[in-house]
Write a protein that holds these residues in place. Structure first.
Motif, mmCIF file in Angstrom:
data_model
loop_
_atom_site.group_PDB
_atom_site.id
_atom_site.type_symbol
_atom_site.label_atom_id
_atom_site.label_comp_id
_atom_site.label_asym_id
_atom_site.label_seq_id
_atom_site.Cartn_x
_atom_site.Cartn_y
_atom_site.Cartn_z
ATOM 1 N N GLY A 100 0.808 -1.212 0.000
ATOM 2 C CA GLY A 100 0.000 0.000 0.000
ATOM 3 C C GLY A 100 0.840 1.260 0.000
ATOM 4 O O GLY A 100 0.541 2.227 -0.719
ATOM 5 N N ILE A 101 1.895 1.287 0.823
ATOM 6 C CA ILE A 101 2.783 2.450 0.867
ATOM 7 C C ILE A 101 3.429 2.678 -0.498
ATOM 8 O O ILE A 101 3.556 3.811 -0.969
ATOM 9 N N TYR A 102 3.825 1.581 -1.131
ATOM 10 C CA TYR A 102 4.411 1.674 -2.474
ATOM 11 C C TYR A 102 3.397 2.256 -3.462
ATOM 12 O O TYR A 102 3.737 3.134 -4.269
ATOM 13 N N SER A 103 2.140 1.820 -3.370
ATOM 14 C CA SER A 103 1.112 2.321 -4.289
ATOM 15 C C SER A 103 0.827 3.794 -4.055
ATOM 16 O O SER A 103 0.644 4.567 -5.002
ATOM 17 N N VAL A 104 0.781 4.200 -2.763
ATOM 18 C CA VAL A 104 0.550 5.615 -2.452
ATOM 19 C C VAL A 104 1.683 6.471 -2.997
ATOM 20 O O VAL A 104 1.459 7.549 -3.568
ATOM 21 N N THR A 105 2.909 5.990 -2.825
ATOM 22 C CA THR A 105 4.066 6.742 -3.320
ATOM 23 C C THR A 105 3.978 6.957 -4.824
ATOM 24 O O THR A 105 4.215 8.069 -5.328
ATOM 25 N N LEU A 106 3.599 5.898 -5.556
ATOM 26 C CA LEU A 106 3.447 6.034 -7.002
ATOM 27 C C LEU A 106 2.339 7.021 -7.349
ATOM 28 O O LEU A 106 2.480 7.840 -8.271
ATOM 29 N N SER A 107 1.216 6.945 -6.607
ATOM 30 C CA SER A 107 0.094 7.845 -6.891
ATOM 31 C C SER A 107 0.485 9.298 -6.675
ATOM 32 O O SER A 107 0.144 10.184 -7.468
#
Length: 651
Positions: free
Chosen positions: A340-347
């Motif tokens: 999730g943290i990785y996805s937020v960072t990309l977003s």
């Protein structure tokens, strides 16, 4: 044919879009609604939980909304979606208030389990008085009860503040930044839209809501009404379908050892399968099947070593939790959090790429209302520090407990809250780690009972994020929620303590006047005593320390990360991954199969028949179904209340 991994996410985003303008739904109607809820719904909820163990949360919501809608029509007025949402929100928030717990507090020092342990005099003063003479008065309005009542009121306010602030921050991350669809949010939002459009003959939402309501009334009468009414009239519970599920664990144990099997006939799960994203339900079913395959393997390998033939569903789930799944779920949660943290960072990086993206991600839509981003961590730090300092003073600043409280407040809660909110945003279901707080208390090294009675807030942060999404979909200004809380929380707290005191004064609790409490509370007290004993005496830590295993935590983390890697390599739907995680973690396995059956029927029959409009229809139909079930439940509440009042009169 290739699968578009984000197609279903986009489809759910398009089910219902937020309006361009936002309206303040808090007004004089909200004030009248708070009075109605406090004076009628709260005592009914308290009484029914003691008599029949039934909650009226969903019923209270829809009954309140429909009642005020009809009153408005009789006075030739209309209620908009924002006003309906505030009433809906107030009813759900009020029923969740904690004063049923005050009745439990007076019972615990008098329970057989605590007397057998010799603990009746060791309950701390801030939780409940232990003097039998005080408890025998059956009156909360005594000086000896001032501290427990005051603590409940204070920490109810802190918990509500904590939940609304952190919940808003999670909403900002999961909805504004990640653009997650929150598949369950349109259910309530579409239902309120349907009610607001009830006067329009051309409204397809109202027709769909009515169909669902009729189905809910019929099913509720059979599934809920028949058992309650027959018990009230005849003293015998008549059931067409087993409640809450039929347990097949004993029948399948020879081929599926250490596997909890069964089926829930509650049609709510069937409907949920149709509402929820297809790939998330498929993932949940695959996760459940994985446990069917690997639990016998783990049992043969000696990992699930506590399970014994003859154990039912509840005992099987508990033993498996202690042997393996507690640690495994911790690791799995860490893996999901990293993803999730990785996805937020990309977003966030994508949003920063353009000026329009920066405005959309970091700005608050005009008129919606909100808290500045910098204020969210500051407010959460304030509420968390407040209860940590209170708990530290109550526990004598025990070093191990203080370390655990800091870890709990600033690491565990944000982590599990984000995971829960993200799963709510993608698959419409939450994820938790059972007994996490209990294990942390045990690992603190504290010996004694006081630690179990510390006033630590427990909030559903993922559910709060869904509330904000529903408010957005109905065009309700977020300040409406916060103003409703300012009015509702103090009033409901006062009403709750008054009615709890009244109900306690009528008869001892538990007693024959309150059958459910008489049957179940002693068993619950015995279960709690078993857990509490882990910090008392020489045998402390034995079973629950066994639940922590570093290798199992590592295995869960690896599977969580490796699963997402496979998802990316094969371009599989995102919802499949999160559904699979939920299937591995589910505490209610018997609900997964009816959800999967409902999803298959919705996907391969109704979706093919009506196309994309099916995604528009089913949330409204399901909202109507929930309303119908709620109306039957409220009717049963009233009938049981009336029956007790009439048949218990002394002639």
């Amino acid at each position: 044919m290739a699968i578009d991994r984000n197609a279903e996410l986009q489809e759910f985003k398009e089910i219902m879009q937020p309006p361009e303008t936002f309206t303040d739904g808090f007004n004089w109607i909200s004030l009248v609604g708070a009075i109605f809820i406090g004076l009628l719904m709260v005592p009914g909820a308290l009484y029914m939980r003691l008599v029949a163990g039934l909650g009226i949360g969903g019923a209270a919501q829809w009954v309140t909304v429909i009642l005020f809608l009809e009153i408005a029509r009789r006075t030739h007025k209309t209620l908009n979606r924002a006003e309906l949402f505030v009433l809906f929100y107030m009813a759900s928030a009020a029923i969740a208030m904690p004063f049923e717990g005050m009745l439990w507090r007076q019972f615990l020092p008098q329970s057989k389990a605590f007397y057998a342990m010799g603990w009746q005099d060791q309950i701390p003063w801030w939780y409940a008085p232990s003097d039998p003479r005080i408890l025998g008065q059956r009156n909360f309005f005594m000086w000896e009860w001032a501290a427990p009542v005051g603590m409940v009121m204070l920490f109810s306010i802190i918990s509500r503040l904590d939940s609304r602030i952190l919940g808003f921050g999670l909403f900002r991350v999961t909805s504004d930044y990640e653009k997650l669809p929150f598949p369950m949010a349109p259910v309530g939002a579409q239902g309120m839209t349907a009610l607001a459009e009830a006067d329009s003959e051309q409204s397809w939402r109202w027709r769909a809501f009515s169909i669902g309501g009729a189905l809910g009334l019929v099913f509720g009468a059979v599934y809920v009404g028949l058992p309650i009414i027959s018990n009230a009239l005849l003293g015998v519970t008549m059931q067409v379908m087993p409640i809450p599920f039929v347990d097949w664990t004993g029948k399948t144990q020879s081929i599926l050892p250490a596997v909890a099997t069964g089926y829930s006939f509650d049609a709510t799960y069937f409907g949920l399968g149709m509402v929820m994203p297809w790939w998330s339900v498929v993932g949940s079913f695959l996760g459940l099947v994985t446990t069917w395959v690997f639990n016998p393997v783990l049992y043969a390998a000696g990992v699930l070593n506590q399970w014994r033939p003859g154990d039912g569903t509840i005992i099987t789930l508990f033993k498996n939790l202690v042997d393996f799944y507690f640690s495994f779920t911790i690791g799995l949660s860490l893996g999901v959090a990293l993803v999730g943290i990785y996805s937020v960072t990309l977003s966030v990086r994508r949003a920063k790429a353009t000026a329009e993206g920066r405005r959309e991600a970091f700005g608050i839509p005009e008129g919606r209302g909100g808290i500045p981003n910098w204020g969210i961590p500051l407010a959460y730090a304030f509420t968390s520090s407040t209860y940590i300092l209170f708990c530290g003073a109550l526990i004598g600043w025990h070093k191990g407990v203080m370390i655990i409280l800091l870890i709990y407040a600033y690491l565990y809660i944000p982590l599990i809250a984000y995971i829960t909110a993200r799963l709510e945003g993608i698959v419409g279901e939450m994820m938790n780690i059972p007994l996490a707080r209990e294990v942390m208390f045990i690992l603190s090294g504290y010996h004694g009972l006081k630690i179990w009675f510390l006033p630590i807030p427990v909030s559903d942060y993922g559910g709060t994020a869904v509330i904000y999404r529903q408010a957005e979909l109905t065009g309700t200004k977020f300040w409406s929620i916060w103003k409703a809380d300012l009015l509702l929380v103090p009033f409901i707290l006062v009403c709750s303590i008054i009615f709890a005191n009244f109900i306690w004064s009528m008869a001892p609790i538990p007693s024959e006047a309150y059958p459910y409490a008489q049957q179940m509370w002693e068993f619950t007290a015995m279960t709690q005593a078993l857990v509490y004993s882990s910090t008392v005496g020489e045998s402390a830590f034995s079973q629950f320390r066994q639940a922590i295993n570093g290798w199992y935590i590592a295995a869960g983390g690896v599977i969580g990360l490796f699963g997402y890697l496979l998802l990316s390599i094969f371009a599989l739907p995102v919802m499949l991954y999160y559904g699979y995680v939920r299937g591995l973690n589910t505490g209610a396995p018997h609900s997964v199969l009816p959800m999967f059956i409902g999803a298959c029927i919705g996907r391969f029959y109704f979706h093919r028949k009506w196309g994309k409009m099916w995604r528009q229809y089913i949330p409204v139909i399901f909202a109507g179904f929930s309303c119908g079930m709620g109306l039957v439940s409220m009717l049963c509440v009233g009938f049981t209340f009336l029956r007790r009042a009439i048949f218990n009169l002394m002639y």
